[in-house]
Design a protein around this motif. Structure first.
Motif, PDB file in Angstrom:
ATOM      1  N   UNK A  82      88.490  53.562  28.299  1.00 18.32           N
ATOM      2  CA  UNK A  82      88.219  54.964  28.614  1.00 18.32           C
ATOM      3  C   UNK A  82      89.479  55.749  28.975  1.00 18.32           C
ATOM      4  N   UNK A  83      90.423  55.176  29.698  1.00 16.61           N
ATOM      5  CA  UNK A  83      91.678  55.923  29.881  1.00 16.61           C
ATOM      6  C   UNK A  83      92.381  56.219  28.557  1.00 16.61           C
ATOM      7  N   UNK A 129      90.901  56.678  25.627  1.00 13.78           N
ATOM      8  CA  UNK A 129      90.162  57.752  24.963  1.00 13.78           C
ATOM      9  C   UNK A 129      90.491  59.105  25.585  1.00 13.78           C
ATOM     10  N   UNK A 130      90.553  59.116  26.914  1.00 12.72           N
ATOM     11  CA  UNK A 130      90.884  60.382  27.587  1.00 12.72           C
ATOM     12  C   UNK A 130      92.318  60.815  27.272  1.00 12.72           C
ATOM     13  N   UNK A 131      93.193  59.826  27.196  1.00 13.42           N
ATOM     14  CA  UNK A 131      94.597  60.126  26.906  1.00 13.42           C
ATOM     15  C   UNK A 131      94.738  60.743  25.508  1.00 13.42           C
TER      16      UNK A 131
END
Lengths: 101, 300
Positions: free
Chosen positions: A46-47, A49-51
């Motif tokens: 998830x980090x 994807x957010x990045x």
């Protein structure tokens, strides 16, 4: 440590996520599907994807379903942007040349 | 029953973990991430997988918090999220200490602490501890108590010593393996009053062995040993009289390692009776026992 590509740090896990999207550039994937395809744990996935989303490589939107009728909550779906497709392609092309972009 | 309880309890745990993990993230992301993670956790079938997912969300929340400080994250309205617009967030920029480097420092610190504790503990063990100062306390030796000599009644004794005459036992043959000087024993009876200048006569002893007419070793080479190519040296001990005849059965002193060869050597020793060269003392043949080696060697 991965090499930064613009605002995105190019780690091995990031490349594996990008590979999933590059195989189907027009499709949208939820985080759970990306996990199933590349096997990256949620704590790392998830980090990334957010990045990638904050860097403009991905866009995300909620799944357009009715949770009540579907019997499940809506999912967040990610897909490559045109910029992301171009940059990701450049990154993998640079690997073919033996140089990281 | 227990499975049912677990199913009822497990979602609560995972949902609780995801809820609190999401609320650790910036406000602009917390509601979105909670909904996203709660939706994704439903795709996990096993309870263990769901729990791992929830714990991973905790880790993801920590990473996201470190990468997107609250002060630098622009507010993303839920309405915008509902429209599907992507959130524009700045990339992480928080100096030298990222989450990875912080974790690295933490691990290094733990190792250093463990090393310090280990060294400290070892230095306090009895085996490595510095021994206390040792002092020597001389002990005064107690002088032995001088006892008065026992009272003895002094008497004058007179002994009549008669002249003692000892007969020398008959001479016994001693095993001789090689020529050695032997001190001749006096044939005269010993007396208590030996003359001070008794002359010592050294007997010249020459050891015996196989003499003239002794059988050939090849005649006693076991035929089976010849066939098998067996070779070796067998040492045989014989006792021979002055005429070169055996006085007792020969024996094997040191075997060749092969029973057939040793038996052949004994046969040779027996057959040689009467052909031994007797041991001589001062040139005179005497009874004696000695050993000799019998070499069984095939011609190349």
């Amino acid at each position: 440590m991965g090499k930064k590509d613009g605002n995105v740090r190019m780690s091995l896990q990031t490349l594996r996520v990008l590979e999933v999207f590059l195989e189907n550039p027009t499709e949208r994937f939820a985080g759970a599907e990306v996990h199933q395809r590349c096997g990256i744990a949620s704590g790392t996935l998830y980090p990334i994807l957010l990045r990638l989303e904050s860097a403009g490589w991905f866009v995300s939107q909620w799944e357009s379903i009715d949770p009540v009728s579907a019997g499940r909550p809506r999912r967040r779906l990610y897909r490559l942007t045109s910029t992301g497709l171009r940059r990701a392609s450049e990154v993998f092309a640079s690997f073919n040349r033996g140089v990281l972009a | 029953m227990s499975q049912r309880n677990e199913r009822l309890r497990q979602p609560d745990v995972t949902h609780w973990l995801i809820h609190h993990a999401a609320h650790r993230t910036p406000e602009s992301l917390s509601s979105r991430l909670e909904e996203e993670w709660l939706a994704d956790v439903e795709s996990r079938s096993s309870s263990w997988s769901r729990l791992r997912f929830a714990l991973g969300c905790w880790w993801a929340a920590m990473v996201i918090v470190s990468e997107y400080p609250r002060s630098r994250v622009p507010a993303a309205s839920s309405a915008a999220a509902a429209r599907g617009g992507f959130i524009t967030l700045v990339d992480r920029n928080f100096g030298y200490f990222s989450l990875r480097s912080g974790t690295l420092f933490l691990i290094a610190g733990l190792h250093a602490a463990l090393f310090y504790v280990l060294i400290t503990t070892l230095s306090h063990t009895h085996g490595l501890a510095t021994p206390p100062n040792l002092e020597n306390h001389p002990v005064n030796a107690v002088p032995p108590e001088k006892l008065p000599p026992p009272a003895m009644e002094m008497k004058r004794w007179t002994l009549d010593v008669q002249k003692l005459v000892v007969d020398v036992p008959p001479k016994i043959d001693v095993e001789e393996e090689a020529t050695a000087p032997v001190v001749e024993q006096s044939q005269e009876p010993y007396t208590t009053q030996l003359p001070p200048e008794t002359p010592v006569h050294v007997v010249q002893r020459v050891g015996g062995g196989p003499g003239a007419g002794f059988p050939e070793t090849a005649d006693f080479y076991p035929s089976l040993s010849i066939h098998l190519g067996e070779e070796g040296i067998s040492t045989v001990r014989v006792c021979v009289d002055a005429k070169g005849r055996l006085t007792s059965e020969p024996t094997t002193v040191k075997g060749s390692g092969n029973a057939r060869l040793d038996e052949g050597a004994l046969k040779l020793a027996r057959a040689g009776s009467g052909h031994y060269r007797a041991t001589t003392e001062d040139g005179q043949p005497v009874n004696s026992c000695y050993a000799f080696g019998v070499r069984f060697q095939l011609k190349k």
